[in-house]
Structure formats: C-alpha cells, structure tokens
Design an enzyme around this catalytic site. Sequence first.
Site, mmCIF file in Angstrom:
data_model
loop_
_atom_site.group_PDB
_atom_site.id
_atom_site.type_symbol
_atom_site.label_atom_id
_atom_site.label_comp_id
_atom_site.label_asym_id
_atom_site.label_seq_id
_atom_site.Cartn_x
_atom_site.Cartn_y
_atom_site.Cartn_z
ATOM 1 N N ARG A 66 33.143 53.349 38.839
ATOM 2 C CA ARG A 66 33.203 52.266 39.831
ATOM 3 C C ARG A 66 33.808 52.761 41.144
ATOM 4 O O ARG A 66 33.535 52.215 42.199
ATOM 5 C CB ARG A 66 34.002 51.082 39.274
ATOM 6 C CG ARG A 66 33.172 50.198 38.347
ATOM 7 C CD ARG A 66 33.872 48.911 37.980
ATOM 8 N NE ARG A 66 35.080 49.131 37.206
ATOM 9 C CZ ARG A 66 35.089 49.441 35.908
ATOM 10 N NH1 ARG A 66 33.966 49.566 35.245
ATOM 11 N NH2 ARG A 66 36.225 49.624 35.261
ATOM 12 N N TYR A 70 32.406 51.749 44.776
ATOM 13 C CA TYR A 70 33.211 51.170 45.860
ATOM 14 C C TYR A 70 33.114 52.029 47.119
ATOM 15 O O TYR A 70 33.042 51.521 48.237
ATOM 16 C CB TYR A 70 34.680 51.025 45.434
ATOM 17 C CG TYR A 70 34.876 50.149 44.212
ATOM 18 C CD1 TYR A 70 34.004 49.103 43.946
ATOM 19 C CD2 TYR A 70 35.932 50.367 43.330
ATOM 20 C CE1 TYR A 70 34.164 48.302 42.830
ATOM 21 C CE2 TYR A 70 36.096 49.570 42.205
ATOM 22 C CZ TYR A 70 35.213 48.548 41.960
ATOM 23 O OH TYR A 70 35.376 47.770 40.852
ATOM 24 N N TYR A 92 32.772 37.901 46.087
ATOM 25 C CA TYR A 92 33.010 36.659 45.350
ATOM 26 C C TYR A 92 34.505 36.421 45.162
ATOM 27 O O TYR A 92 35.316 37.362 45.199
ATOM 28 C CB TYR A 92 32.249 36.641 44.019
ATOM 29 C CG TYR A 92 32.892 37.380 42.878
ATOM 30 C CD1 TYR A 92 32.698 38.731 42.700
ATOM 31 C CD2 TYR A 92 33.697 36.709 41.957
ATOM 32 C CE1 TYR A 92 33.281 39.406 41.648
ATOM 33 C CE2 TYR A 92 34.280 37.364 40.893
ATOM 34 C CZ TYR A 92 34.077 38.723 40.750
ATOM 35 O OH TYR A 92 34.664 39.380 39.719
HETATM 36 C C1 LIG Z 1 37.279 42.600 40.258
HETATM 37 S S1 LIG Z 1 38.147 41.143 39.868
HETATM 38 C C2 LIG Z 1 37.612 40.126 41.202
HETATM 39 C C3 LIG Z 1 38.373 38.842 41.349
HETATM 40 C C4 LIG Z 1 37.920 38.023 42.564
HETATM 41 N N1 LIG Z 1 38.114 38.756 43.780
HETATM 42 C C5 LIG Z 1 38.642 36.687 42.656
HETATM 43 O O1 LIG Z 1 39.232 36.419 43.691
HETATM 44 O O2 LIG Z 1 38.591 35.908 41.701
HETATM 45 C C6 LIG Z 1 37.273 40.608 38.451
HETATM 46 C C7 LIG Z 1 38.149 39.847 37.488
HETATM 47 O O3 LIG Z 1 38.443 38.568 38.035
HETATM 48 C C8 LIG Z 1 38.545 37.621 36.996
HETATM 49 N N2 LIG Z 1 37.464 36.641 37.173
HETATM 50 C C9 LIG Z 1 36.324 36.778 37.836
HETATM 51 N N3 LIG Z 1 35.577 35.655 37.748
HETATM 52 C C10 LIG Z 1 36.287 34.797 36.983
HETATM 53 C C11 LIG Z 1 36.072 33.491 36.509
HETATM 54 N N4 LIG Z 1 34.954 32.817 36.777
HETATM 55 N N5 LIG Z 1 37.045 32.931 35.743
HETATM 56 C C12 LIG Z 1 38.176 33.584 35.440
HETATM 57 N N6 LIG Z 1 38.434 34.820 35.860
HETATM 58 C C13 LIG Z 1 37.500 35.425 36.620
HETATM 59 C C14 LIG Z 1 38.355 38.385 35.670
HETATM 60 O O4 LIG Z 1 39.635 38.793 35.205
HETATM 61 C C15 LIG Z 1 37.529 39.557 36.142
HETATM 62 O O5 LIG Z 1 37.608 40.643 35.263
#
Ligand SMILES: C[S@@+](CC[C@H](N)C(=O)[O-])C[C@H]1O[C@@H](n2cnc3c(N)ncnc32)[C@H](O)[C@@H]1O
Length: 260
Positions: A66, A70, A92
């Site tokens: 990754r 990035y 997102y």
């Molecule tokens: C790379 S991070 C990005 C988070 C993103 N920037 C945010 O603000 O939510 C990815 C992690 O965010 C969390 N995540 C992403 N989508 C989610 C969701 N719909 N519900 C709960 N946790 C979520 C999970 O822990 C996932 O492994």
Amino acid sequence: MQKGRIVIVGTGIMLGAHMTPVAKSHLQAADVVFAAVTDGITEQWLQTMNPDVRSFAPLYELGKSRHQTYQKMIELMLAEVRAGKFVVGAFYGHPGVFAYAPHKVIELARQEGYEAQMLAGISAADCLHADLGIDPGRVGCQYYEASQFMFYQRKIDPSAYLVLWQITLAGDRTIARFDTGEAELELLVELLSPQYPPEHQVVIYEAASMPFEQPRMEWISLGDLPKARLTLKSTLVVPPALPLQKNDLMLARLQALQQS
Ligand SMILES: C[S@@+](CC[C@H](N)C(=O)[O-])C[C@H]1O[C@@H](n2cnc3c(N)ncnc32)[C@H](O)[C@@H]1O
C-alpha cells in the site's frame, strides 16, 4: 499559466449525505478531481459534480504494498498541481483521519510553494460516537491503528475506550493484504489479555455507507474476535474494563493549592 493548487476534501461515510457544502463547491470548481472512495456508486456521484474525476481504485492490488499505492496517488496529484491545475483530492470519510496520502501531498505541495489545504469531513469516528453513544470526553478514548498497536509497545488505559482501526488487517507485516487470519487476531486477543479478559464484551462497528443501510454494531466476547466476520469497514471498539482510578496524590496537591 495559472499557479496550481490543491484542496483535499472528505466525502464522508454515507453516500450523498455527508459532504460539506464547502467541499462540494471545491469539487465543482476543480480542474481535476482524484477520488479515493470505497465504491463505484460514490465515484459516479462525484462525476455528477465534475466532468474530470479520476479514480484511485485501480491502484489497489492484492500483493502490492500500500506504500507504493499511496506514493503513486501523491505523484499523480502533484503532477497536475505542477501543471498549473486546481486539483481536488476526494478521500472517503475525513481525509486526515487514518490516511497517509492526504497529509503527505499537502506537505509536499507546500514545500514546493503551492497553496494546499485540507478540509474536514465526516469520519467513521464521527459516526461511531453518534451510533454507539460514546462521548470521548466521558472517560476518554484511545485510537490506534490495529497493526501499529501490535508492532509497538503501547500503554493502554483500560479505564478509557480503546478503538482499533483497520482491525481486519491486524498484524499484517506485508502491507499488501486485504485481510489477515485467525492466528494474527489470536495474538491480538493475547496482547489485550492482561487488561481485558476473553469474556469482555467488545463491538464490531461498521457505519452505514448507504442511506438505506443500518450501522453494524455487533457485540461479541473479545475471545471470539478471531472467528468474527470482519471487513475493510470494521472498526473494533473495546469499552472500558475498569472504572476511572482516582489520582489521590494529585487531588491532594490540588486541594493544598486551593487552600493556600
Ligand atoms: C484507511 S482508514 C480510513 C478512515 C477514513 N479516513 C475515515 O475518516 O473514516 C480505514 C479504516 O477506517 C475504518 N472505517 C472505514 N469505513 C468505516 C465504516 N463504514 N464504519 C466503521 N469504520 C470504518 C475501519 O477501521 C477501516 O479499516
């Protein structure tokens, strides 16, 4: 030639519902939009706001680090800034929460003398606090990336909430997988065991990303985590195992201050 600039915005978690008006106006005004979102429907929605939306999705490949992905995102965005374009990076959730490329591209663009800004978005964290009714100010809340939590010595406070992000990748040393296995999660449960017994109740949390969905808030015993169904959206929430412990020494010193 106009000087390039970059704004990084968050698209939020729920499709069509979480983007702030200021993020939307930047998206509409951009010369080019790069999109790091979780699905094709969100990409299509972004295309209704700007004719030049370029997806980062093809950069993710199983077995590819990754870090490389990035790095490529950063290069692609910077190349357009250097070409004098107004670039918007749409990530997102909140673009600055558990996300490397948005922070790095802003740092590099500024070093090269370009205007660069990040705008806040609605994160999975914001949804978590709302859906699970957790106020981080009540007993405190610790956020860690699950693998980093395993790779380094950390001091957990079991009287506060513990939130482990990217739980499905816990213990992945390759940074090239989309999930890990039961064995890695067994080690995580073991790592937590001095503070949290296997019967301690934890929540697998997934915020709703579509308006017709409900959030997943599945309570399980910590010991059952290795066999639980985890996805790239799962975040693990570990409630406190201990009540707040008074710091009697500090309280006595504060009282002495107030009496003097
Ligand atoms: C790379 S991070 C990005 C988070 C993103 N920037 C945010 O603000 O939510 C990815 C992690 O965010 C969390 N995540 C992403 N989508 C989610 C969701 N719909 N519900 C709960 N946790 C979520 C999970 O822990 C996932 O492994």
